[in-house]
Design an enzyme around this catalytic site. Structure first.
Site, short mmCIF file in Angstrom:
data_model
loop_
_atom_site.label_atom_id
_atom_site.label_comp_id
_atom_site.label_asym_id
_atom_site.label_seq_id
_atom_site.Cartn_x
_atom_site.Cartn_y
_atom_site.Cartn_z
N GLU A 168 51.78 -47.38 -23.80
CA GLU A 168 50.84 -46.98 -22.74
C GLU A 168 51.63 -46.29 -21.64
N GLY A 173 44.97 -51.37 -19.81
CA GLY A 173 43.50 -51.42 -19.67
C GLY A 173 42.82 -50.07 -19.78
N GLY A 174 43.59 -48.97 -19.79
CA GLY A 174 43.01 -47.65 -20.02
C GLY A 174 42.08 -47.18 -18.92
N THR A 175 41.24 -46.21 -19.29
CA THR A 175 40.28 -45.64 -18.34
C THR A 175 39.36 -46.73 -17.81
N LYS A 177 31.80 -50.36 -11.29
CA LYS A 177 30.83 -51.46 -11.14
C LYS A 177 31.10 -52.26 -9.87
N SER A 226 39.95 -40.71 -23.66
CA SER A 226 39.42 -39.41 -23.26
C SER A 226 39.73 -39.15 -21.79
N ILE A 232 27.94 -40.78 -15.28
CA ILE A 232 28.88 -40.85 -14.16
C ILE A 232 28.24 -40.28 -12.90
N ASP A 251 37.26 -43.60 -27.82
CA ASP A 251 36.75 -42.30 -27.35
C ASP A 251 37.33 -41.11 -28.10
N HIS A 296 10.56 -69.01 -19.28
CA HIS A 296 9.72 -68.49 -18.18
C HIS A 296 10.20 -69.06 -16.86
P1 FAD Z 1 40.82 -45.23 -22.76
O1 FAD Z 1 40.21 -46.34 -22.02
O2 FAD Z 1 40.65 -43.86 -22.23
O3 FAD Z 1 42.36 -45.58 -22.88
C1 FAD Z 1 43.28 -44.74 -23.47
C2 FAD Z 1 44.66 -45.02 -22.90
O4 FAD Z 1 45.61 -44.35 -23.70
C3 FAD Z 1 44.86 -44.53 -21.47
O5 FAD Z 1 45.26 -45.58 -20.64
C4 FAD Z 1 45.95 -43.47 -21.59
O6 FAD Z 1 46.87 -43.50 -20.51
C5 FAD Z 1 46.67 -43.89 -22.86
N1 FAD Z 1 47.31 -42.79 -23.58
C6 FAD Z 1 46.75 -41.62 -23.96
N2 FAD Z 1 47.64 -40.89 -24.68
C7 FAD Z 1 48.79 -41.63 -24.75
C8 FAD Z 1 50.04 -41.42 -25.36
N3 FAD Z 1 50.29 -40.33 -26.08
N4 FAD Z 1 50.98 -42.37 -25.20
C9 FAD Z 1 50.74 -43.50 -24.48
N5 FAD Z 1 49.55 -43.75 -23.90
C10 FAD Z 1 48.59 -42.83 -24.04
N6 FAD Z 1 32.00 -47.42 -20.63
C11 FAD Z 1 31.19 -48.50 -20.74
O7 FAD Z 1 30.97 -48.99 -21.85
N7 FAD Z 1 30.63 -49.09 -19.64
C12 FAD Z 1 30.82 -48.59 -18.40
O8 FAD Z 1 30.30 -49.14 -17.43
C13 FAD Z 1 31.65 -47.44 -18.25
N8 FAD Z 1 31.88 -46.92 -17.03
C14 FAD Z 1 32.70 -45.83 -16.91
C15 FAD Z 1 32.89 -45.29 -15.64
C16 FAD Z 1 33.70 -44.19 -15.47
C17 FAD Z 1 33.91 -43.62 -14.09
C18 FAD Z 1 34.35 -43.63 -16.60
C19 FAD Z 1 35.29 -42.46 -16.43
C20 FAD Z 1 34.17 -44.15 -17.87
C21 FAD Z 1 33.32 -45.25 -18.03
N9 FAD Z 1 33.06 -45.80 -19.29
C22 FAD Z 1 32.23 -46.88 -19.41
C23 FAD Z 1 33.67 -45.25 -20.52
C24 FAD Z 1 34.88 -46.10 -20.93
O9 FAD Z 1 35.80 -46.14 -19.87
C25 FAD Z 1 35.53 -45.53 -22.18
O10 FAD Z 1 34.56 -45.39 -23.19
C26 FAD Z 1 36.65 -46.43 -22.67
O11 FAD Z 1 37.62 -46.62 -21.68
C27 FAD Z 1 37.30 -45.84 -23.92
O12 FAD Z 1 38.30 -46.69 -24.37
P2 FAD Z 1 39.52 -46.16 -25.22
O13 FAD Z 1 40.35 -47.36 -25.54
O14 FAD Z 1 39.06 -45.33 -26.34
O15 FAD Z 1 40.34 -45.17 -24.27
P1 NAD Z 2 27.57 -37.21 -19.73
O1 NAD Z 2 27.71 -36.56 -21.03
O2 NAD Z 2 26.88 -38.53 -19.63
O3 NAD Z 2 26.79 -36.25 -18.71
C1 NAD Z 2 27.25 -34.97 -18.40
C2 NAD Z 2 26.08 -34.16 -17.90
O4 NAD Z 2 26.57 -32.94 -17.40
C3 NAD Z 2 25.08 -33.82 -18.99
O5 NAD Z 2 23.79 -34.14 -18.55
C4 NAD Z 2 25.27 -32.33 -19.21
O6 NAD Z 2 24.10 -31.68 -19.60
C5 NAD Z 2 25.71 -31.90 -17.82
N1 NAD Z 2 26.48 -30.67 -17.78
C6 NAD Z 2 27.40 -30.23 -18.66
N2 NAD Z 2 27.91 -29.06 -18.24
C7 NAD Z 2 27.29 -28.76 -17.07
C8 NAD Z 2 27.40 -27.71 -16.15
N3 NAD Z 2 28.25 -26.71 -16.33
N4 NAD Z 2 26.61 -27.71 -15.04
C9 NAD Z 2 25.73 -28.73 -14.83
N5 NAD Z 2 25.61 -29.78 -15.68
C10 NAD Z 2 26.38 -29.79 -16.77
O7 NAD Z 2 29.05 -37.29 -19.12
P2 NAD Z 2 29.64 -38.06 -17.88
O8 NAD Z 2 28.57 -38.51 -16.96
O9 NAD Z 2 30.73 -37.21 -17.37
O10 NAD Z 2 30.26 -39.34 -18.56
C11 NAD Z 2 31.28 -39.20 -19.57
C12 NAD Z 2 31.27 -40.34 -20.52
O11 NAD Z 2 31.65 -41.55 -19.90
C13 NAD Z 2 29.90 -40.53 -21.12
O12 NAD Z 2 30.00 -40.25 -22.51
C14 NAD Z 2 29.57 -41.95 -20.91
O13 NAD Z 2 29.19 -42.58 -22.10
C15 NAD Z 2 30.83 -42.60 -20.37
N6 NAD Z 2 30.42 -43.44 -19.23
C16 NAD Z 2 29.66 -44.54 -19.50
C17 NAD Z 2 29.20 -45.32 -18.46
C18 NAD Z 2 28.37 -46.49 -18.77
O14 NAD Z 2 28.35 -46.93 -19.92
N7 NAD Z 2 27.66 -47.07 -17.81
C19 NAD Z 2 29.49 -44.99 -17.15
C20 NAD Z 2 30.24 -43.86 -16.91
C21 NAD Z 2 30.70 -43.10 -17.97
#
Ligand code: FAD
Ligand code: NAD
Length: 466
Positions: free
Chosen positions: A35, A41-43, A53, A144, A185, A314, A445
């Site tokens: 990592e 813990g990633g993204t 949250k 991602s 987002i 992702d 209920h």
């Molecule tokens: P990631 O969590 O992206 O982790 C990948 C890790 O790999 C990163 O830490 C990165 O640094 C590391 N990495 C990458 N390449 C390399 C390399 N070559 N060598 C070493 N390390 C590397 N999802 C939900 O289900 N519920 C939510 O409420 C939610 N809220 C979100 C809010 C926001 C603002 C964002 C941006 C995303 C949210 N998501 C949510 C989406 C969720 O975060 C992702 O779907 C999830 O983190 C994906 O997990 P992952 O393990 O595939 O990758």
């Molecule tokens: P998203 O795919 O949910 O929404 C992106 C939106 O941007 C879409 O409605 C799309 O039509 C629009 N769009 C694309 N290009 C555009 C442009 N040029 N101008 C205007 N609108 C445009 O993506 P996100 O909100 O960035 O979230 C990314 C990922 O993260 C999602 O796949 C989501 O599953 C994950 N995420 C999940 C949660 C959760 O589970 N509560 C919270 C945050 C993020």
């Protein structure tokens, strides 16, 4: 047989990677996880699910207190003030606690954390911090990153044009926040800053917000956000963003082309989606090609075309959700250990943590109708006793069932606790439930989940409370 440093090496410690590493170690496999981030813990834990949250919760508390919403319950408050630094610090504390927790779990399970970026040298060797590390199996869980909008430069440090990471840490509440993208987002983080006092304008390219969700849910959600004060400009594209001093000018025009308009903003959030992290991984060294969407394809065991290389989360097709990644992480480790690890991709719930929450699992009405005849049951939260008791009556539960077999194909909920309510629907669908099964299950209920039972009864045309 060749000797390797590890049985399993995971690249990436997000929900997909860290969970795969823990399950692999639990199954007796010698495991490491590379990592490059400073914390595990990633993204999700660092800049995604958890900090967003924390802010959604804190901003909701502020909004309830400040807007006078509590007064209707007989709770009168004096002067309510925002202490943004404390709110942000509290969010950071939640992140530190949870990322530290993963570090503890790694130690407990004897997983080596290789603290650097990993690059493939061959199918069993990666280079990490100048050292070659070998493994019999390598799991790509690199996650991602934010999709950039061409011509729009994000600078999270300046805090004017930001991505989701920047929008988790604005140093002051922007007067006017323009959100590009009406997806999850945009609406979650837009809600945070709107509750804290910003005017929020959402610019969405498509004709509706929340792509991928049930059509009726998307329409109702748009109404609710508009009622909360969001300005939502659908069928509109952003053609540029320029920054002068502390202000940004966003240029927009109708998606189909037409008159150009400008919007002045104090901050702009770019939230148009995320794309898989594969750059700099050295996939060419192992002959692994990407699909058209830049993702790594796997079979149902999460094995890629290259023997010994697996992928989850992702970076592979499917919804970009933490729980989907986690379940794939468990399954891939079990498959590597010779067990049968499966994920049912037809039953992956998704939740938008706005107020009210919006949740769904399975097919939308539109998708279900493409496959055959359906029966639909709907129940409004307005008729749910618990929702009435706490004066949170927005939304509905909608159940879509196959017309012939009654099998539940999809469940959609808008309700204050929709994210919690959807779990019962996911479990019922995982067990192949019919709407009748749900309708004849005793629900406590007064609970919000009684609305799920009533919607199931409505599939048969016999709800009690409407
Ligand atoms: P990631 O969590 O992206 O982790 C990948 C890790 O790999 C990163 O830490 C990165 O640094 C590391 N990495 C990458 N390449 C390399 C390399 N070559 N060598 C070493 N390390 C590397 N999802 C939900 O289900 N519920 C939510 O409420 C939610 N809220 C979100 C809010 C926001 C603002 C964002 C941006 C995303 C949210 N998501 C949510 C989406 C969720 O975060 C992702 O779907 C999830 O983190 C994906 O997990 P992952 O393990 O595939 O990758
Ligand atoms: P998203 O795919 O949910 O929404 C992106 C939106 O941007 C879409 O409605 C799309 O039509 C629009 N769009 C694309 N290009 C555009 C442009 N040029 N101008 C205007 N609108 C445009 O993506 P996100 O909100 O960035 O979230 C990314 C990922 O993260 C999602 O796949 C989501 O599953 C994950 N995420 C999940 C949660 C959760 O589970 N509560 C919270 C945050 C993020």
């Amino acid at each position: 047989m060749a000797d390797y440093d590890y049985d399993v090496l995971v690249i990436g410690s997000g929900p997909g990677g860290y969970v795969a590493a823990i399950r692999a170690a639990q199954l007796g496999l010698k495991t490491a996880c590379a990592e490059s981030r400073e914390t595990l813990g990633g993204t999700c834990l660092n800049v995604g699910c958890i900090p967003s949250k924390a802010l959604l919760n804190a901003s909701e508390l502020f909004h309830e207190a400040k807007s006078g919403a509590l007064a209707k319950h007989g709770v009168k408050l004096g002067n309510v003030e925002l202490d943004l630094p404390t709110m942000l610090a509290d969010k950071d504390k939640a992140v530190t606690g949870l990322t530290g927790g993963i570090e503890y779990l790694f130690k407990k399970n004897k997983i080596d954390w290789l603290k650097a970026h990993a690059t493939f040298k061959d199918a069993h060797t990666v280079e990490v911090a100048g050292k070659s590390v070998t493994a019999k199996n390598i799991i790509i869980a690199t996650g991602s990153s934010v999709t950039p909008l061409p011509g729009v430069a994000v600078d999270n440090d300046k805090g004017i044009v930001v991505d989701s990471t920047g929008a988790l840490s604005f140093k002051k509440v922007p007067g006017h926040l323009v959100v590009i993208g009406g997806g999850v987002i945009g609406l979650e983080l837009g809600s945070v800053w709107q509750r804290l006092g910003a005017k929020v304008t959402v610019v969405e390219f498509l004709d509706q917000i929340l792509p991928g969700m049930d059509g009726e849910v998307r329409k109702e959600a748009a109404k609710l956000f508009a009622k909360q004060g969001f300005e939502i400009k659908t069928s509109t594209k952003v053609t540029g963003v320029s920054v002068k001093g502390k202000k940004a000018t966003v240029t927009v025009e109708p998606a189909a082309g037409g008159a150009v308009e400008t919007i002045e903003a104090d901050a702009v959030l770019v939230a148009i989606g995320r794309r898989p992290n594969t750059e700099g991984l050295g996939l060419d060294k192992i002959g692994l090609e990407l699909n058209k969407r830049g993702q790594i394809e796997t079979d149902h065991e999460f094995a890629t075309k290259v023997p010994g290389i697996w992928a989850v989360g992702d970076v592979i097709p499917g919804p970009m959700l933490a729980h989907k990644s986690e379940d794939e992480g468990i399954a891939v480790a079990e498959n590597i250990a010779g067990l049968t690890g499966l994920v049912n991709h037809d039953v992956i719930p998704s939740v938008v943590y706005t107020h009210p929450e919006i949740a769904g699992v399975g097919l939308t009405e539109e998708q279900a109708k493409e496959r055959g005849e359906v029966k639909i049951g709907k129940f409004p939260m307005l008729a749910n006793s618990r929702a009435k008791a706490i004066a949170e009556t927005e939304g509905f539960v909608k159940i879509i069932a196959d017309a012939a077999s009654d099998k539940v194909l999809g469940v959609w909920i808008i309700a204050a606790p929709a994210g919690t309510m959807i779990a019962q629907a996911a479990q019922a669908m995982e067990f192949g439930a019919t709407s009748e099964d749900i309708a004849y299950t005793c629900h406590a209920h007064p609970t919000h989940n009684e609305a799920v039972k009533e919607a199931a009864m409505a599939v048969q045309g016999k709800p009690i409370h409407i």
